[in-house]
Design a protein around this motif. Structure first.
Motif, PDB file in Angstrom:
ATOM      1  N   SER A  80       0.816  -1.213   0.000  1.00  0.00           N
ATOM      2  CA  SER A  80       0.000   0.000   0.000  1.00  0.00           C
ATOM      3  C   SER A  80       0.852   1.266   0.000  1.00  0.00           C
ATOM      4  N   LYS A  81       0.204   2.368  -0.366  1.00  0.00           N
ATOM      5  CA  LYS A  81       0.883   3.666  -0.446  1.00  0.00           C
ATOM      6  C   LYS A  81       0.322   4.685   0.535  1.00  0.00           C
ATOM      7  N   GLY A  82      -0.740   4.343   1.231  1.00  0.00           N
ATOM      8  CA  GLY A  82      -1.466   5.325   2.021  1.00  0.00           C
ATOM      9  C   GLY A  82      -0.771   5.762   3.290  1.00  0.00           C
ATOM     10  N   ASP A  83      -1.102   6.989   3.709  1.00  0.00           N
ATOM     11  CA  ASP A  83      -0.665   7.491   5.012  1.00  0.00           C
ATOM     12  C   ASP A  83      -1.519   6.877   6.113  1.00  0.00           C
ATOM     13  N   ILE A  84      -2.748   6.485   5.736  1.00  0.00           N
ATOM     14  CA  ILE A  84      -3.690   5.851   6.658  1.00  0.00           C
ATOM     15  C   ILE A  84      -4.119   4.517   6.051  1.00  0.00           C
ATOM     16  N   ILE A  85      -4.282   3.512   6.910  1.00  0.00           N
ATOM     17  CA  ILE A  85      -4.650   2.173   6.456  1.00  0.00           C
ATOM     18  C   ILE A  85      -5.902   1.712   7.206  1.00  0.00           C
TER      19      ILE A  85
END
Length: 329
Positions: A80-85
């Motif tokens: 994943s690339k997100g700051d939030i998961i």
């Protein structure tokens, strides 16, 4: 950027409506990726997800040859690339503000994990499935977990269903424990809590979990849950990975099994079994009768649901104990 990760395996019955509920989210699609991690499904699950991924470029399908959830989550987190998961379950539907409400509260509360109430429903509604739904949402069926009984204010808790984390939580507390086929979310949250992290449940939105609809499916699932309660303690070497309520079905089952054995040595021990059995039957019979009257449900299905849930859970825990001498750490 928000990364949503959903482990899947043979979910053709549920996956389409799950995806549709994700597409209805009010979170900006340009800042969103949805990653399905599949345990090599043998039904039409993969083709359904592939169909959506061709139409929506933010939906991805990854392989999980290990099949179990903790591997799927770790594969998804690392890709994943997100700051939030956010972690999801394909057996559930999500309100259209689910993503936005969780991410907002995660920031406002400076939390390490945020979750919401998980309501229980069934896909096909009839006398039996409605009774099963009631029992799976009842505190005498599944305990007094806050995420099942509901909240009307922000509360600090030990665990939440699924989860919404900042990415750096996994750097500080580690990824999912791949030894755990069940209880992996509880164990991760206990690890976060023990390390001083903050976990909150919030009343802003909710998800709806679609329960299994037959006594056989309920028994099979809860047998696995009960067994992995014991194995979780064994593999983590921490009893605090779980709570006392997880072991009550085992204690009840032992009260039916051990006294008759001891009565071979001293006959009055059999009284303990009689007391446990009749107390249980009287209590659950009364609760089932009350629910049947108040909610117009079938008494026999309610009582059968309670018994199936408790006995299969307790039996799984007993089998887990019996397996311990044959396991390696």
């Amino acid at each position: 950027m928000l990364s949503v990760i959903c482990p899947i395996y043979n979910e053709e019955k549920y996956i389409r409506q799950c995806i549709e509920s994700l597409l209805s989210q009010d979170y900006p699609k340009d800042d969103l990726e949805i990653i399905f991690v599949d345990g090599m499904s043998k039904d039409e699950t993969r083709s359904i997800v592939a169909e959506y991924s061709q139409r929506y470029p933010f939906i991805y399908l990854l392989d999980n040859p290990h099949k179990i959830v903790p591997y799927a989550m770790n594969i998804g987190i690392q890709a994943s690339k997100g700051d939030i998961i956010i972690r999801l379950d394909a057996h559930a539907n999500y309100q259209n503000d689910y993503f936005s409400a969780l991410t907002k509260r995660l920031m406002e509360l400076n939390a390490d994990n945020v979750g919401v109430v998980c309501k229980t429903d069934v896909l096909n509604k009839n006398a039996k499935t409605l009774a099963i739904r009631e029992v799976l949402g009842n505190k005498f069926g599944v305990g007094n977990s806050t995420f099942r009984t509901g909240v009307n204010k922000v509360m600090k808790v030990d665990t939440v269903p699924f989860g919404c984390w900042r990415r750096d939580v996994f750097e500080r507390y580690g990824l999912y424990n791949v030894r755990l086929e069940r209880n992996q979310d509880i164990e991760l949250n206990k690890r976060i809590h023990s390390g001083g992290g903050k976990i909150y449940i919030v009343p802003d939105t909710y998800c709806t979990y679609l329960a299994r609809e037959t006594f056989h499916a309920i028994a099979k699932n809860n047998y696995g849950n009960g067994k992995w309660n014991i194995l979780t303690v064994f593999f983590t070497k921490q009893l605090k990975s779980l709570s006392l309520r997880h072991f009550i079905p085992l204690l009840f089952l032992l009260s039916l099994i051990i006294p008759p054995i001891l009565s071979l040595l001293y006959s009055p021990f059999i009284i303990i079994t009689y007391i446990a059995f009749f107390s249980y039957t009287f209590l659950l019979g009364g609760i089932s009768a009350n629910l049947a009257h108040k909610k117009h449900l079938k008494f026999c299905y309610l009582l059968a649901s309670f018994i199936t849930l408790h006995i299969s859970y307790g039996w799984g825990s007993l089998v887990g104990i019996c397996k311990l001498p044959f396991l390696k750490q």
